[in-house]
Each structure stands twice: as C-alpha cells, then as structure tokens.
Scaffold this motif. Sequence first.
Motif, PDB file in Angstrom:
ATOM      1  N   LYS A   9      62.309 -91.366  53.907  1.00 57.19           N
ATOM      2  CA  LYS A   9      63.425 -90.694  53.238  1.00 57.19           C
ATOM      3  C   LYS A   9      64.394 -91.697  52.611  1.00 57.19           C
ATOM      4  N   ILE A  11      68.614 -91.558  52.026  1.00 56.78           N
ATOM      5  CA  ILE A  11      69.833 -90.752  52.115  1.00 56.78           C
ATOM      6  C   ILE A  11      70.563 -90.889  50.783  1.00 56.78           C
ATOM      7  N   GLU A  15      75.481 -90.823  54.683  1.00 57.85           N
ATOM      8  CA  GLU A  15      75.119 -91.547  55.911  1.00 57.85           C
ATOM      9  C   GLU A  15      76.382 -91.952  56.673  1.00 57.85           C
ATOM     10  N   HIS A  16      76.254 -92.132  57.925  1.00 61.40           N
ATOM     11  CA  HIS A  16      77.333 -92.436  58.877  1.00 61.40           C
ATOM     12  C   HIS A  16      78.293 -91.249  59.059  1.00 61.40           C
ATOM     13  N   VAL A  18      77.692 -88.276  58.568  1.00 61.87           N
ATOM     14  CA  VAL A  18      76.909 -87.178  59.153  1.00 61.87           C
ATOM     15  C   VAL A  18      76.867 -87.280  60.685  1.00 61.87           C
ATOM     16  N   ALA A 146      72.359 -90.124  66.993  1.00 61.75           N
ATOM     17  CA  ALA A 146      71.593 -89.945  65.744  1.00 61.75           C
ATOM     18  C   ALA A 146      71.857 -88.549  65.218  1.00 61.75           C
ATOM     19  N   SER A 147      71.972 -88.440  63.904  1.00 68.36           N
ATOM     20  CA  SER A 147      72.097 -87.111  63.296  1.00 68.36           C
ATOM     21  C   SER A 147      70.691 -86.554  63.072  1.00 68.36           C
ATOM     22  N   ASP A 150      67.302 -87.722  59.317  1.00 68.82           N
ATOM     23  CA  ASP A 150      66.034 -88.398  59.021  1.00 68.82           C
ATOM     24  C   ASP A 150      64.838 -87.581  59.504  1.00 68.82           C
TER      25      ASP A 150
HETATM   26  C1  MEV Z   1      70.433 -93.525  59.230  1.00 61.27           C
HETATM   27  O1  MEV Z   1      69.328 -93.287  58.366  1.00 61.27           O
HETATM   28  C2  MEV Z   1      71.594 -92.693  58.850  1.00 61.27           C
HETATM   29  C3  MEV Z   1      72.824 -92.773  59.752  1.00 61.27           C
HETATM   30  O2  MEV Z   1      73.741 -91.798  59.254  1.00 61.27           O
HETATM   31  C4  MEV Z   1      72.511 -92.500  61.196  1.00 61.27           C
HETATM   32  C5  MEV Z   1      72.107 -91.046  61.454  1.00 61.27           C
HETATM   33  O3  MEV Z   1      72.331 -90.170  60.621  1.00 61.27           O
HETATM   34  O4  MEV Z   1      71.595 -90.814  62.567  1.00 61.27           O
HETATM   35  C6  MEV Z   1      73.495 -94.143  59.649  1.00 61.27           C
END
Ligand code: MEV
Length: 318
Positions: A9, A11, A15-16, A18, A146-147, A150
């Motif tokens: 993937k 993003i 990111e972050h 989320v 972790a969100s 992914d």
């Molecule tokens: C990692 O691909 C993305 C982050 O937002 C961590 C997450 O979403 O778990 C940095």
Amino acid sequence: MIVASAPGKVILFGEHAVVYGEPALVGAIERRVRVSARRLKEGVLRVYSDALGEGREFSLDELQDAGGAFRYVKRAVGVAFEEAGESSGLELRISSELPPASGLGSSAAVAVATLKAVLALLGADVGAERLASLGHRVELEVQGSASPTDTAAATYGGVLFVRPGRGIERLSLEGELPLIVGNTRKERSTKLLVARVRELREALPEVVDPIIGSIGRVTREARRCLEEGELSRVGMLMNINHGLLEALGVSTEELSRLVHIARSAGAEGAKLTGAGGGGCMLALAGERHGRVLEALGKRCEAMPAGVTFQGVRIEGGR
Ligand code: MEV
C-alpha cells in the motif's frame, strides 16, 4: 498446498494522525506478497523467505512470541490457529515484491496473506471484514500500536477511507491516480516512529494535537477532491500533509529532498508515505509523469505505483 497473496500500500493522506483516530486515505498497490502454505507431519512451523534467503523453524509453542525474526508470520499463524480452533505443523514459503520496512505495507501484506493461506489450508476461511480485523490484531500485537489502515489495504485493495473504529469505505475515483514512489532504501521501524510521535504529543499536547487535527482535515478534504477528480488540489493537499508530517518530526533530510525534487520536476504534489524516518515518498505526477520519474530516478529507486483493486486472494491450490 495453498497460495495466498496480498498487496502492499501507499498511504495517500493521514499517516500517524490515524493512530489518534483521524481518518487516513490509503491505496493498495500492484506489488504483492505471496505466501504458500502446506501441512507438515512434524509439529513445527517452518518458514522460508525468498528475500532473506533463509529458513527458520519454530516450535508451535513459540507462536505467542510477538518478537524476533518472522514475528508477523508467527503471530499470524498463532492467530489463525486460534480462529480455526485447530493447529497443525506447517511449512510457509514467502516471496515479496515489496521492499521491507520501507512504508509500503510489507508487514501487513505478510500478515494478511499468511492468515488467508493458513485459514484456507485448515478449512476455516473467513470473510474480508473478519480477516482485516485479524490482520489488525497481528499488527497490534507485534507493534504495540497500529491503526487498521495497512491491513485494510492488504485485505480489500482499492483506495480506502479508513476511520478507526468507524469503518472503512472504498472510494470510486474519477480517472487514474498517476503515482510515483521514491524509495530512500533506508529501512526503519514503524514501531519506533509511532512511539516518537507519541512522546512528542505527550511532551507538547497543546501544540501537537492541533497538528494531528489538521492532518485529519487535510485528509477529509483530499477525499472529496479525489472523488471529484481535482488532482491539482489533491497535490496541494499532499504538500500540506508533508509539511505537517515534518512538524511531527518524522521526515528526514533525504525524504524532504526527494519531495522537493519531485515538485521541481512538475509533480502536482509530493509527501513522505508511511511512517517516515526513511522508507518511501510519494509523488502525484500528473502530466509530467516521465520528468518526475526521471528526476527522482537520479536520486533514489523510483517506480510508478499503480493502484490495484485486488485485495488478498487465493492464487491456487492443490
Ligand atoms: C504506517 O504505515 C502508518 C502509521 O500511521 C502507523 C499506523 O497507521 O499504524 C505511521
């Protein structure tokens, strides 16, 4: 034997942020991880990785361990056994078109493809929603935080608007998304970068929370622009998102240099993608695709990244 594959993937936005409940926009890309699984008579898990060129053997008692080599694989197998209510000796062979630890979702693709292959082998295949949630659980156990972004991309494919705890929507886009990925080839740990942002937020909540909220607003606006095909506005928003990620301290000199090279070569917008700290950046190339690819290619490993609508799938079995 069963073979399952799942895509990596990029993003696009969020990111972050989320990790703190803001939405993210993620696109599955046409680079996949393949996992082939077969039963073994011995009660062990044997894993081979093409990329590492090595194999390891684990006892089935070690599957609770969320650390060390092949940690995503071990936990995915453990979670699959729990879900199936059955365990078995297994041999897994993993091949990947994704560079590891680079922000392109190789861990999530490994986790989701492993879950899919092992559950299918045990005759306990589950629906996509359940699979995405099991994949998220694996990432949570290995990374601590972790969100679901992914693992959702690896499961469903396509371009997704992910709102943690409030569901995942698949977007229908106007036209193509001409994306280019630039890889610094500097591996980094998502877990450490997520922890670094957490520390910054704990130290300066009044400053950092509005930055996270702004990333959320950028992401919501980007969704609208993507759905309406307003690519130049999407590019502007990528540039803003990169600035906000720099403010969170997750860019590097090299990533930001590549972002500026892409913009100077005519990209609509560019930003780091994934956790940062190395890994990859992303450019929305627009009409100057060739020029952007060439300019980035002089400084890093640059590749077009087409969005795939194929999420996790069984490739074949016998
Ligand atoms: C990692 O691909 C993305 C982050 O937002 C961590 C997450 O979403 O778990 C940095």
